[in-house]
Enzyme design. Structure first.
Site, short mmCIF file in Angstrom:
data_model
loop_
_atom_site.label_atom_id
_atom_site.label_comp_id
_atom_site.label_asym_id
_atom_site.label_seq_id
_atom_site.Cartn_x
_atom_site.Cartn_y
_atom_site.Cartn_z
N LYS A 81 -31.94 -24.69 16.44
CA LYS A 81 -31.94 -25.05 17.86
C LYS A 81 -32.42 -23.89 18.72
O LYS A 81 -32.05 -22.74 18.48
CB LYS A 81 -30.54 -25.47 18.31
CG LYS A 81 -30.50 -25.98 19.77
CD LYS A 81 -29.15 -26.58 20.13
CE LYS A 81 -28.11 -25.53 20.41
NZ LYS A 81 -28.44 -24.74 21.64
N ASP A 132 -28.10 -22.26 15.53
CA ASP A 132 -28.55 -21.83 16.86
C ASP A 132 -29.28 -20.49 16.74
O ASP A 132 -28.68 -19.51 16.27
CB ASP A 132 -27.32 -21.66 17.75
CG ASP A 132 -27.51 -22.25 19.13
OD1 ASP A 132 -28.65 -22.59 19.49
OD2 ASP A 132 -26.51 -22.37 19.85
N ASP A 168 -24.33 -20.57 19.18
CA ASP A 168 -24.12 -19.18 19.58
C ASP A 168 -22.90 -19.05 20.48
O ASP A 168 -22.48 -17.95 20.80
CB ASP A 168 -25.38 -18.59 20.23
CG ASP A 168 -25.83 -19.33 21.48
OD1 ASP A 168 -25.14 -20.28 21.90
OD2 ASP A 168 -26.90 -18.96 22.02
N SER A 169 -22.28 -20.18 20.82
CA SER A 169 -20.97 -20.16 21.47
C SER A 169 -19.94 -19.45 20.61
O SER A 169 -18.91 -18.97 21.12
CB SER A 169 -20.50 -21.59 21.78
OG SER A 169 -20.66 -22.42 20.64
N GLU A 177 -27.38 -30.48 28.54
CA GLU A 177 -26.07 -29.94 28.90
C GLU A 177 -25.89 -29.83 30.41
O GLU A 177 -26.78 -29.33 31.13
CB GLU A 177 -25.87 -28.55 28.27
CG GLU A 177 -24.54 -27.91 28.62
CD GLU A 177 -24.26 -26.64 27.84
OE1 GLU A 177 -23.20 -26.01 28.09
OE2 GLU A 177 -25.07 -26.26 26.97
#
Length: 289
Positions: free
Chosen positions: A121, A91, A52-53, A190
C-alpha cells in the site's frame, strides 16, 4: 483453528471483485504481530493490513513518519506467520517509495519476497500515481490510499477530515480515479464525508475500503488496537470500540502483582515437586556441604 478457518477458502483478488459485484461487504483490519494475526484470521476477516499505524500502536512513536522499512518488515513477517486465509497487505513507510520508481520497486520487492505480502500500500495521488503504475508494471499488486493520508498529515493540516468542500472532494475523487487507472487492485479512502464516498463508488471498478468514509464503500477497515480498546492514545471519530481489552489487561496484571505482594501466588498448584526420596536425598547433599 476456528470454524471460520476450517471452512473458508483463501481470499483472492478475484474473490474480492466478486464480493464487490455482489455488494457483499469486505472486512479489513490491521495486525502487527503473530498473536494478532491468529486472532483476526480466526475472526474471519478478508484482508489484513500491516499498517504503518503500528509505529504508534506497537512501537511507541508519536506518528507514522519515523517507522523504518526494517521495522515494518519485522512486523509484517510476524503477521505472515499467523495467516493462511486473508490477503496480506504491507504498508510502505514514509520515505521508502516517493523519490523514484526504482526506489518504490526495490522497497516493494522486499515486502513481497522477505515478508510474504500479497499487496503493498502507498499513500496519496500525485507522484504516487506514477509509483503505483511502476509497481504494477513490475508485477506488484498495489493498494492506493486517498483522503486523509497520515504520512503527509502535516501538509493536510493535521489529522482531520478531507474533501469537505466540493473542490476538495473532487481532488480526492480525481486521485482515486488516477490510482485506479494506474492499475491499483484496491483503494483505501480515509476520513472523508460520506457524500464523497457515495459519489466515488459508482466510478470505481476496484473495491473501495473505507475508514471514516461512510457506508457506501465496498468494505471497511479499522485499526486492531482501536477497535479492541488496546491503544491508549486518542481515537478518531470514526472508531467504534468493540471491546475494552486494555482495561481488562491492566486489571489482570494488577491482580497478579497484588497476589505476588501478598504471597498468594504462586500456590502449590502452580509449583513443581520432587519425589519424596529425591527431596530427602537433596537435603542430605546440602546438609553434607
Amino acid at each position: 483453528m476456528s470454524v471460520h478457518a476450517a471452512t473458508r477458502k483463501r481470499v483472492t483478488l478475484a474473490g474480492l471483485a466478486e464480493k464487490k459485484g455482489a455488494a457483499d461487504p469486505i472486512v479489513m483490519v490491521t495486525a502487527y504481530d503473530h498473536p494478532g494475526a491468529q486472532i483476526v484470521e480466526a475472526a474471519g476477516v478478508d484482508i489484513v493490513l500491516v499498517g504503518d499505524s503500528g509505529a504508534m500502536t506497537v512501537l511507541g512513536y508519536d506518528s507514522t513518519v519515523p517507522v523504518t522499512v526494517d521495522e515494518m518488515l519485522m512486523l509484517t513477517r510476524a503477521v505472515r506467520r499467523g495467516l493462511t486465509i486473508p490477503l496480506l497487505v504491507g504498508d510502505l513507510p514514509f520515505g521508502s517509495y516517493e523519490a523514484s520508481d526504482s526506489l518504490a520497486i526495490a522497497t516493494a520487492q522486499r515486502f513481497i519476497k522477505e515478508a510474504g505480502c500479497d499487496l503493498v500500500k502507498i499513500e496519496r495521488g500525485g507522484t504516487s500515481v506514477d509509483r503505483a503504475r511502476a509497481l504494477v508494471a513490475a508485477g506488484i499488486p498495489v493498494v492506493g490510499h486517498v483522503g486523509l493520508t497520515p504520512q503527509t498529515a502535516t501538509a493536510l493540516g493535521g489529522y482531520r477530515a478531507q474533501g469537505r468542500t466540493a473542490d476538495a472532494a473532487r481532488a480526492v475523487i480525481d486521485d482515486a480515479l488516477a490510482l485506479q487507472d494506474a492499475g491499483c487492485s484496491l483503494l483505501v479512502i480515509e476520513a472523508v464525508p460520506s457524500e464523497v464516498t457515495a459519489a466515488l463508488s459508482p466510478l470505481m471498478r476496484i473495491p473501495v475500503i473505507g475508514i471514516g468514509a461512510g457506508a457506501d464503500a465496498d468494505g471497511q477497515v479499522l485499526v486492531f488496537h482501536d477497535l479492541l480498546g488496546l491503544y491508549d492514545g486518542g481515537a478518531a471519530k470514526f472508531v467504534k470500540r468493540y471491546a475494552d481489552l486494555r482495561a481488562d489487561a491492566v486489571a489482570g496484571v494488577a491482580a497478579y502483582a497484588e497476589e505476588v505482594h501478598s504471597g498468594a501466588y504462586p500456590a502449590a498448584e502452580h509449583s513443581y515437586s520432587m519425589p519424596a526420596d529425591e527431596a530427602a536425598a537433596l537435603r542430605e547433599m546440602i546438609a553434607g556441604r
